[in-house]
Design a protein around this motif. Sequence first.
Motif: not given
Length: 167
Positions: A17-23, A116-118
């Motif tokens: 979910a965090a990856l999807t948000k950041d990407l 990671w940092q966004a």
Amino acid sequence: MSKPVILCIDDQRDVLAALTKDLSAFTDYFELMDADSAEDAGEVLAELTRDGTQVALLICDHVMPGVSGVDFLSSLRKRNELTHTRKLLLTGLATQGDTIRAINEAAIDHYLAKPWQAGQLTDTVARLVTSFILEVFPDSYNTFLPIMHQDVMLDRMQQGFGPHGDR
């Protein structure tokens, strides 16, 4: 042309979910997909390649139940339909030996530590997908201009766009 895919592989749903948000900045140009295991990712990749969909980038966690991220990425190394696919290993638990194996055996393009940092993630992804686009879609790269990394484009322009410097 269908959108190329960025496939995120991690056994933790909150990480996906965090990856999807950041990407999210890439969703106009790439389809974001996820898988919660190497086995699931293998099935997704089989379907995508069967359909002729280009896979631009694999973002894979290293420590997962069953098959590790390094072992999974290593298993893909000789698949012709994924020759241009970029690989990003994302993990917080890899040892130096794991990292060396990832580079030597899985031919990863980049490694990022969790958390990671966004901004660092999006910059890295932009670099990797820009390189992919210039190799796979050299005649239609302008479609992707808003998300392409300027430094990678400049480097490639100095060398030539195509996979062998032809442009």
